[in-house]
Design a protein around this motif. Structure first.
Motif, PDB file in Angstrom:
ATOM      1  N   VAL A   1       0.799  -1.096   0.008  1.00  0.00           N
ATOM      2  CA  VAL A   1      -0.024  -0.033   0.156  1.00  0.00           C
ATOM      3  C   VAL A   1       0.945   1.230   0.209  1.00  0.00           C
ATOM      4  N   ALA A   2       1.916   1.223   0.840  1.00  0.00           N
ATOM      5  CA  ALA A   2       2.908   2.385   0.721  1.00  0.00           C
ATOM      6  C   ALA A   2       3.434   2.552  -0.607  1.00  0.00           C
ATOM      7  N   VAL A   3       4.134   1.559  -1.168  1.00  0.00           N
ATOM      8  CA  VAL A   3       4.602   1.600  -2.525  1.00  0.00           C
ATOM      9  C   VAL A   3       3.471   2.184  -3.433  1.00  0.00           C
ATOM     10  N   PHE A   4       2.305   1.702  -3.587  1.00  0.00           N
ATOM     11  CA  PHE A   4       1.337   2.404  -4.208  1.00  0.00           C
ATOM     12  C   PHE A   4       1.255   3.991  -4.121  1.00  0.00           C
ATOM     13  N   ILE A   5       1.107   4.253  -3.058  1.00  0.00           N
ATOM     14  CA  ILE A   5       0.882   5.587  -2.655  1.00  0.00           C
ATOM     15  C   ILE A   5       2.132   6.551  -3.105  1.00  0.00           C
ATOM     16  N   ILE A   6       3.169   6.084  -2.717  1.00  0.00           N
ATOM     17  CA  ILE A   6       4.512   6.819  -2.872  1.00  0.00           C
ATOM     18  C   ILE A   6       4.810   6.781  -4.648  1.00  0.00           C
ATOM     19  N   ILE A   7       4.345   5.838  -5.204  1.00  0.00           N
ATOM     20  CA  ILE A   7       4.531   6.135  -6.826  1.00  0.00           C
ATOM     21  C   ILE A   7       3.354   6.805  -7.378  1.00  0.00           C
ATOM     22  N   TYR A   8       2.272   6.857  -6.871  1.00  0.00           N
ATOM     23  CA  TYR A   8       1.393   7.761  -7.516  1.00  0.00           C
ATOM     24  C   TYR A   8       1.569   9.424  -7.187  1.00  0.00           C
ATOM     25  N   LEU A   9       2.432   9.564  -6.126  1.00  0.00           N
ATOM     26  CA  LEU A   9       2.923  11.002  -5.771  1.00  0.00           C
ATOM     27  C   LEU A   9       3.885  11.523  -6.845  1.00  0.00           C
ATOM     28  N   ASP A  10       4.549  12.511  -6.437  1.00  0.00           N
ATOM     29  CA  ASP A  10       5.343  13.261  -7.445  1.00  0.00           C
ATOM     30  C   ASP A  10       6.524  12.321  -7.426  1.00  0.00           C
ATOM     31  N   GLY A  11       7.352  12.469  -8.410  1.00  0.00           N
ATOM     32  CA  GLY A  11       8.599  11.901  -8.775  1.00  0.00           C
ATOM     33  C   GLY A  11       9.631  12.167  -7.524  1.00  0.00           C
ATOM     34  N   ARG A  12       9.787  13.326  -7.131  1.00  0.00           N
ATOM     35  CA  ARG A  12      10.610  13.638  -5.951  1.00  0.00           C
ATOM     36  C   ARG A  12      10.420  12.987  -4.590  1.00  0.00           C
ATOM     37  N   MET A  13       9.061  12.524  -4.512  1.00  0.00           N
ATOM     38  CA  MET A  13       8.570  11.701  -3.319  1.00  0.00           C
ATOM     39  C   MET A  13       9.312  10.186  -3.568  1.00  0.00           C
ATOM     40  N   VAL A  14       9.033   9.746  -4.840  1.00  0.00           N
ATOM     41  CA  VAL A  14       9.746   8.392  -5.041  1.00  0.00           C
ATOM     42  C   VAL A  14      11.419   8.483  -4.889  1.00  0.00           C
ATOM     43  N   ALA A  15      11.793   9.578  -5.221  1.00  0.00           N
ATOM     44  CA  ALA A  15      13.307   9.793  -5.086  1.00  0.00           C
ATOM     45  C   ALA A  15      13.725   9.788  -3.497  1.00  0.00           C
ATOM     46  N   ALA A  16      12.945  10.234  -2.709  1.00  0.00           N
ATOM     47  CA  ALA A  16      13.056  10.087  -1.495  1.00  0.00           C
ATOM     48  C   ALA A  16      12.826   8.991  -0.559  1.00  0.00           C
TER      49      ALA A  16
ATOM     50  N   GLY B   1      22.534   1.790  -5.782  1.00  0.00           N
ATOM     51  CA  GLY B   1      22.429   3.128  -6.165  1.00  0.00           C
ATOM     52  C   GLY B   1      21.810   2.995  -7.720  1.00  0.00           C
ATOM     53  N   ILE B   2      22.312   1.967  -8.501  1.00  0.00           N
ATOM     54  CA  ILE B   2      21.921   1.864  -9.727  1.00  0.00           C
ATOM     55  C   ILE B   2      20.544   1.445  -9.960  1.00  0.00           C
ATOM     56  N   GLY B   3      20.386   0.426  -9.009  1.00  0.00           N
ATOM     57  CA  GLY B   3      18.911  -0.142  -9.061  1.00  0.00           C
ATOM     58  C   GLY B   3      17.842   0.677  -8.438  1.00  0.00           C
ATOM     59  N   MET B   4      18.056   1.439  -7.381  1.00  0.00           N
ATOM     60  CA  MET B   4      17.097   2.537  -7.023  1.00  0.00           C
ATOM     61  C   MET B   4      17.088   3.521  -7.943  1.00  0.00           C
ATOM     62  N   GLY B   5      18.000   4.109  -8.510  1.00  0.00           N
ATOM     63  CA  GLY B   5      18.212   5.160  -9.406  1.00  0.00           C
ATOM     64  C   GLY B   5      17.466   4.813 -10.619  1.00  0.00           C
ATOM     65  N   SER B   6      17.469   3.723 -10.945  1.00  0.00           N
ATOM     66  CA  SER B   6      16.647   3.182 -12.117  1.00  0.00           C
ATOM     67  C   SER B   6      15.016   3.278 -12.082  1.00  0.00           C
ATOM     68  N   VAL B   7      14.627   3.250 -10.723  1.00  0.00           N
ATOM     69  CA  VAL B   7      13.261   3.318 -10.241  1.00  0.00           C
ATOM     70  C   VAL B   7      12.876   4.658 -10.472  1.00  0.00           C
ATOM     71  N   VAL B   8      13.610   5.634  -9.832  1.00  0.00           N
ATOM     72  CA  VAL B   8      13.441   7.045  -9.678  1.00  0.00           C
ATOM     73  C   VAL B   8      13.226   7.268 -11.320  1.00  0.00           C
ATOM     74  N   LEU B   9      14.374   7.046 -12.329  1.00  0.00           N
ATOM     75  CA  LEU B   9      14.331   7.533 -13.557  1.00  0.00           C
ATOM     76  C   LEU B   9      13.070   6.990 -14.296  1.00  0.00           C
ATOM     77  N   LEU B  10      12.572   5.808 -14.234  1.00  0.00           N
ATOM     78  CA  LEU B  10      11.535   5.365 -14.652  1.00  0.00           C
ATOM     79  C   LEU B  10      10.337   6.103 -14.218  1.00  0.00           C
ATOM     80  N   ARG B  11      10.214   6.763 -12.972  1.00  0.00           N
ATOM     81  CA  ARG B  11       9.139   7.303 -12.491  1.00  0.00           C
ATOM     82  C   ARG B  11       8.970   8.870 -13.085  1.00  0.00           C
ATOM     83  N   ASN B  12      10.241   9.178 -13.420  1.00  0.00           N
ATOM     84  CA  ASN B  12      10.228  10.389 -13.999  1.00  0.00           C
ATOM     85  C   ASN B  12      10.476  10.618 -15.659  1.00  0.00           C
TER      86      ASN B  12
END
Length: 163
Positions: free
Chosen positions: A32-47, A131-142
């Motif tokens: 549930v937390a992942v769904f909420i965070i991903i639907y928020l702004d990309g900066r929130m996903v980065a945080a 760093g690359i794995g999490m960075g890829s998720v942030v890049l995909l969101r943005n």
């Protein structure tokens, strides 16, 4: 083999069953937390990715220490944080962040002995992997620039993270 009843909290025989119940509840809350965070702004996903990478690096350091390897946790977190911060802005900043992460770890290389060099390699592997794995998720969101807006009816960044 003894039958272990699931869900009888407080009993001595509840080790595996209660652990499964706890993990299931944690997974539901986490989803549930992942769904909420991903639907928020990309900066929130980065945080959120920065927090998850800190937790991942902590677990990585514990795992490596139990295997007998030393990990420079501060350098690993700094390298991953630089890469994730770059990913929050653009692909170019992400790649520059990876280069800067490599430079951070290379500077540390100047001050370690031969015996500690393997610890630096283990540190670099963990920092870049996370760093690359999490960075890829942030890049995909943005990633608003990759897909034609008429192709999907939801936000393109959310589309890329889910699919």
């Amino acid at each position: 083999m003894k039958f272990i009843p699931a869900g009888i909290a407080g009993s001595e025989d509840c080790r595996e069953g209660c652990n499964l119940l706890t993990r299931s509840i944690t997974a539901i809350v986490g989803a549930v937390a992942v769904f909420i965070i991903i639907y928020l702004d990309g900066r929130m996903v980065a945080a959120a990715a920065l927090l998850l990478s800190a937790a991942g690096l902590y677990e990585y350091a514990r795992m490596m220490k139990s295997a007998g390897h030393k990990v420079y946790t501060v350098y690993a977190f700094a390298a991953a944080a630089v890469a994730l911060t770059g990913a929050a802005f653009s692909l170019h900043f992400f790649l520059a962040g990876l280069l800067l992460s490599f430079i951070i770890l290379s500077v540390k290389m100047l001050f370690v002995s031969k015996e500690e060099f393997d610890a630096l390699l283990v540190t670099g592997l963990g920092a870049l992997y996370i760093g690359i794995g999490m960075g890829s998720v942030v890049l995909l969101r943005n990633a608003q620039f990759i897909l034609d807006p008429s192709f999907v009816s939801i936000d393109r960044g959310i589309f890329f993270v889910w699919f």
